[in-house]
Scaffold this motif. Structure first.
Motif, PDB file in Angstrom:
ATOM      1  N   LEU A   1      -1.279  -5.349  -2.434  1.00  0.00           N
ATOM      2  CA  LEU A   1      -1.843  -6.561  -1.652  1.00  0.00           C
ATOM      3  C   LEU A   1      -2.957  -7.326  -2.128  1.00  0.00           C
ATOM      4  O   LEU A   1      -2.981  -8.547  -2.246  1.00  0.00           O
ATOM      5  N   THR A   2      -3.893  -6.681  -2.753  1.00  0.00           N
ATOM      6  CA  THR A   2      -5.235  -7.450  -3.138  1.00  0.00           C
ATOM      7  C   THR A   2      -4.851  -8.306  -4.518  1.00  0.00           C
ATOM      8  O   THR A   2      -5.202  -9.378  -4.759  1.00  0.00           O
ATOM      9  N   ILE A   3      -3.730  -7.793  -5.340  1.00  0.00           N
ATOM     10  CA  ILE A   3      -3.324  -8.516  -6.526  1.00  0.00           C
ATOM     11  C   ILE A   3      -2.717  -9.719  -6.245  1.00  0.00           C
ATOM     12  O   ILE A   3      -2.857 -10.859  -6.470  1.00  0.00           O
TER      13      ILE A   3
ATOM     14  N   LEU B   1      -2.949 -11.261  -3.401  1.00  0.00           N
ATOM     15  CA  LEU B   1      -3.763 -12.316  -2.564  1.00  0.00           C
ATOM     16  C   LEU B   1      -4.608 -12.961  -3.586  1.00  0.00           C
ATOM     17  O   LEU B   1      -4.780 -14.162  -3.539  1.00  0.00           O
ATOM     18  N   GLU B   2      -5.236 -12.222  -4.676  1.00  0.00           N
ATOM     19  CA  GLU B   2      -5.812 -12.944  -5.524  1.00  0.00           C
ATOM     20  C   GLU B   2      -5.121 -13.959  -6.417  1.00  0.00           C
ATOM     21  O   GLU B   2      -5.321 -15.062  -6.637  1.00  0.00           O
TER      22      GLU B   2
ATOM     23  N   HIS C   1      -8.286  -3.425  -7.568  1.00  0.00           N
ATOM     24  CA  HIS C   1      -6.575  -3.861  -7.489  1.00  0.00           C
ATOM     25  C   HIS C   1      -5.857  -2.580  -7.643  1.00  0.00           C
ATOM     26  O   HIS C   1      -4.659  -2.346  -7.156  1.00  0.00           O
TER      27      HIS C   1
ATOM     28  N   VAL D   1       0.076  -1.003  -0.677  1.00  0.00           N
ATOM     29  CA  VAL D   1      -1.485  -0.573  -0.805  1.00  0.00           C
ATOM     30  C   VAL D   1      -1.778  -1.186  -2.400  1.00  0.00           C
ATOM     31  O   VAL D   1      -2.805  -1.829  -2.553  1.00  0.00           O
ATOM     32  N   GLU D   2      -0.711  -0.798  -3.243  1.00  0.00           N
ATOM     33  CA  GLU D   2      -1.130  -1.044  -4.650  1.00  0.00           C
ATOM     34  C   GLU D   2      -1.142  -2.493  -4.911  1.00  0.00           C
ATOM     35  O   GLU D   2      -1.710  -3.011  -5.718  1.00  0.00           O
TER      36      GLU D   2
ATOM     37  N   LYS E   1     -10.269  -1.933   0.534  1.00  0.00           N
ATOM     38  CA  LYS E   1      -9.824  -2.740  -0.705  1.00  0.00           C
ATOM     39  C   LYS E   1     -10.122  -4.088  -0.528  1.00  0.00           C
ATOM     40  O   LYS E   1     -10.834  -5.052  -1.096  1.00  0.00           O
ATOM     41  N   THR E   2      -9.425  -4.642   0.908  1.00  0.00           N
ATOM     42  CA  THR E   2      -9.468  -5.977   1.226  1.00  0.00           C
ATOM     43  C   THR E   2     -11.035  -6.583   1.244  1.00  0.00           C
ATOM     44  O   THR E   2     -11.425  -7.720   0.758  1.00  0.00           O
TER      45      THR E   2
ATOM     46  N   TRP F   1     -12.776  -6.731  -2.382  1.00  0.00           N
ATOM     47  CA  TRP F   1     -12.202  -7.796  -2.707  1.00  0.00           C
ATOM     48  C   TRP F   1     -12.642  -8.975  -2.455  1.00  0.00           C
ATOM     49  O   TRP F   1     -13.145  -9.797  -3.251  1.00  0.00           O
TER      50      TRP F   1
ATOM     51  N   VAL G   1      -6.054   3.488  -5.322  1.00  0.00           N
ATOM     52  CA  VAL G   1      -4.845   3.886  -4.221  1.00  0.00           C
ATOM     53  C   VAL G   1      -5.664   4.976  -3.606  1.00  0.00           C
ATOM     54  O   VAL G   1      -6.321   5.770  -4.359  1.00  0.00           O
TER      55      VAL G   1
ATOM     56  N   ALA H   1      -5.130  -5.590   6.129  1.00  0.00           N
ATOM     57  CA  ALA H   1      -5.773  -6.525   5.369  1.00  0.00           C
ATOM     58  C   ALA H   1      -6.009  -7.881   6.031  1.00  0.00           C
ATOM     59  O   ALA H   1      -6.940  -8.511   5.519  1.00  0.00           O
TER      60      ALA H   1
ATOM     61  N   THR I   1      -6.823   0.351   2.831  1.00  0.00           N
ATOM     62  CA  THR I   1      -6.356  -0.998   2.732  1.00  0.00           C
ATOM     63  C   THR I   1      -7.574  -2.288   3.203  1.00  0.00           C
ATOM     64  O   THR I   1      -7.961  -3.025   2.513  1.00  0.00           O
TER      65      THR I   1
END
Ligand code: ZN
Lengths: 345, 235
Positions: free
Chosen positions: A64-66, A68-69, B209, A61-62, B80-81, B84, B212, A103, B77
């Motif tokens: 994944l978006t990092i 992805l980017e 990012h 969770v911490e 966030k996705t 983003w 949490v 995601a 999740t």
């Protein structure tokens, strides 16, 4: 009409979170890596002596978006350029898989991009297609922390498991033996390194199983190693860890290589692919290279970075499944017990 | 402004879409079914029924925990996705505050929302409205329901309990607090996702990012590891 159709490039974004790597990659036309990002959690799990599922899920969770980017910026692409989102559906740790799956679904929904579910082992096998084109029929030896399998493929996207482990995976046996020798997690690389300088002089069993079987079994070997250490301790003898590591590794590799060669012959394959994290093992690589140097079958061993868990392999496999029209809906779930034959159509 | 709210922190699954003036759509179920299978189809259906597309959304608000670790993670999740990839702000709201916000508005006292946390424990906190705004009096925490009830008897006002897990702890609470304890009605026990959306609507977006879940607790393996290492240090 005099028109001509321009072949459009195909871009697949892959997501992999089945264990302790958070990974995203983008593959062009099934074979070309345009982005490949892996955030490993191994340092975090080391202190526990193995992967802790709850902690793995929290890290995903911490990260994944990092990740992805980073992948999107490496590729300098936008989501409108992406044709399919491939995600590991299973097998693996369910809580960890769920992060990647959800995601992927959110991305698929946000940009109306088809969602392609991928079996983790299919991914490992397809890592080879990032090295060289696959030549069918082929055989793949999959060796990792959770898997030891011989998979036969007559064509793209069709998998037949002709042998698998009946108890421990080879990688698991490595980790347990390493623990017996008081080595830190993960034990595989340590054993491999020790084995390079030891002599295989200790007699350990090889489980061939019944005639004609391509299955594996490593729990007997693991117990034999533990007993050998215990008995020596009781007799006040010392065993050189290097020799024990070499003997253990020799036993594992003997069985793996012999069965792979036999299947290569019986199934008359054109190519043998090594897949999975244990493919990083020097001893195994050397023995396979030796054995296949003598016969007229191509052996492919991907570079280390493509053997351990990554998303490039998931996107590479996803590229084929995408072409075959395999899709998942927004109700896709993580499936820790997924069967690779779901891809056979 | 179109705010999408997502709450999957416990058995209730809640999705809402609101704008400045009204609740446009809301979807709530309270069944023991897999959130992972159902959330995205629920979001898709609600948007479609409200004639909206993902690009119409301007903000995502998500229930940040506490609750089921896996449940909270699924919602977070997705939130966030979406935040983003659609490049819109993300706001997290306490899963407990959502419950308190809905029932506390007209209640002259403190509100204690609760989720069962097994072995006699609850996740709870204390909230109260002040000049029409909800305030946190005691932050979200995990403790024995008995200890919590005892602590609340020090207050000079009634406390309203709310949450689907009340039946598991009601007897203990009444034993300690008697008439001081009030309990919300059946129809108010599910967290309302529209309430979640309103709570988050005017709050500032957070860094996506580093966002949490608020688990309240460390992972069990981590707690054990810390204990073991402290024991080693003190030897
Ligand atoms: Zn793997």
């Amino acid at each position: 009409m005099g028109e001509f159709i321009m072949e459009k490039d195909q871009y697949i974004l892959g997501i992999e979170t089945s264990c302790d790597e958070t990974a995203v990659a983008i593959i062009k036309n099934g074979r070309e890596i345009v982005a490949n990002v892996v955030a490993s959690q191994i340092e975090s799990h080391k202190r526990f002596g193995g992967v802790v599922p709850e902690i793995a899920s929290r890290h995903h969770v911490e990260q994944l978006t990092i990740v992805l980017e980073e992948a999107m910026s490496q590729a300098t692409l936008e989501f409108k350029d992406i044709d399919g989102i491939a995600v590991t559906e299973g097998p693996g740790l369910v809580g960890a898989l769920l992060i990647g799956v959800n995601a992927a679904k959110a991305l698929s929904f946000a940009h109306q991009i088809p969602l392609v579910p991928v079996h983790h082992i299919a991914g490992h096998i397809y890592a080879n297609r990032l090295v060289t084109e696959m030549k069918f029929p082929l055989l793949s030896l999959v060796v990792s922390g959770g898997h030891t399998e011989l998979v036969y493929m007559k064509e793209h996207g069709h998998f037949e498991v002709i042998g698998e482990t009946r108890d421990d995976a080879a990688g698991e046996a490595y980790d347990k033996v390493a623990r017996t020798l008081n080595m830190p997690y993960p034990g595989g690389p340590h054993i491999d390194r020790l084995a390079q300088v030891g002599e295989p002089i200790i007699n350990l069993p090889r489980a061939w199983l019944e005639e004609g079987s391509y299955d594996f079994s490593f729990s007997g070997l693991k117990s034999a190693v533990i007993n050998t250490v215990h008995n020596a301790e009781q007799r006040g003898e010392t065993i050189k860890p290097e020799d024990l590591a070499a003997s253990f590794q020799e036993s594992v590799i003997d069985v793996l290589v012999t069965k792979t060669l036999k299947a290569t012959e019986e199934y008359k394959v054109n190519q043998v692919l090594l897949a999975g994290g244990v493919a990083a093992n020097k001893g195994l690589r050397n023995r396979l290279e030796e054995a296949f140097g003598e016969i007229n079958v191509e052996l492919v061993i991907p570079p280390l970075s493509l053997c351990t868990d990554n998303a490039a392999m998931i996107a590479a496999a996803g590229s084929i499944f995408f072409e075959k029209g395999q899709r998942a809906g927004l109700n896709l779930n993580a499936n820790p017990g997924l069967d690779i034959t779901i891809h056979n159509q | 402004m179109k705010v999408l709210a997502i709450d999957t922190s416990n058995y209730p699954l809640g999705i809402a879409i609101i704008d400045e003036e009204k609740v446009i759509g809301e979807y709530v179920t309270n069944v023991k079914k897999n959130h992972s299978i159902r959330v995205m189809p629920a979001i898709e259906m609600l948007l479609k029924d409200c004639d909206l597309t993902p690009n119409d959304l301007t903000k995502i608000v998500v229930a940040q925990g506490p609750g089921s670790y896996t449940g909270v993670r699924i919602g977070v999740t997705i939130a966030k996705t979406l935040s983003w990839t659609l490049k819109i702000p993300l706001v997290g709201v306490s899963s407990l505050e959502i419950l308190a916000a809905a029932v506390g508005r007209y209640f002259p006292g403190g509100v204690s929302p609760l989720f069962d946390a097994r072995r006699g424990q609850i996740y709870t906190g204390l909230y109260q409205y002040e000049n029409g705004k909800i305030k946190t009096v005691e932050k979200d925490q995990i403790l024995q329901s008995k200890d919590w009830a005892k602590q609340l008897t020090n207050l000079s006002q009634p406390v309203l309990f709310v949450g689907n897990d009340i039946p598991l702890h009601k007897e203990i609470i009444v034993e300690e607090m008697g008439e001081q304890a009030k309990f919300a009605e059946l129809t108010e026990l599910n967290p309302r996702p529209s309430e979640l959306a309103f709570l988050g609507m005017h709050r500032e977006g957070e860094e996506v990012h580093t966002f949490v879940p608020n688990y309240i607790r460390l992972a069990e393996a981590e707690t054990k590891w810390i204990e073991a290492n402290q024991a080693k240090d003190s030897n």
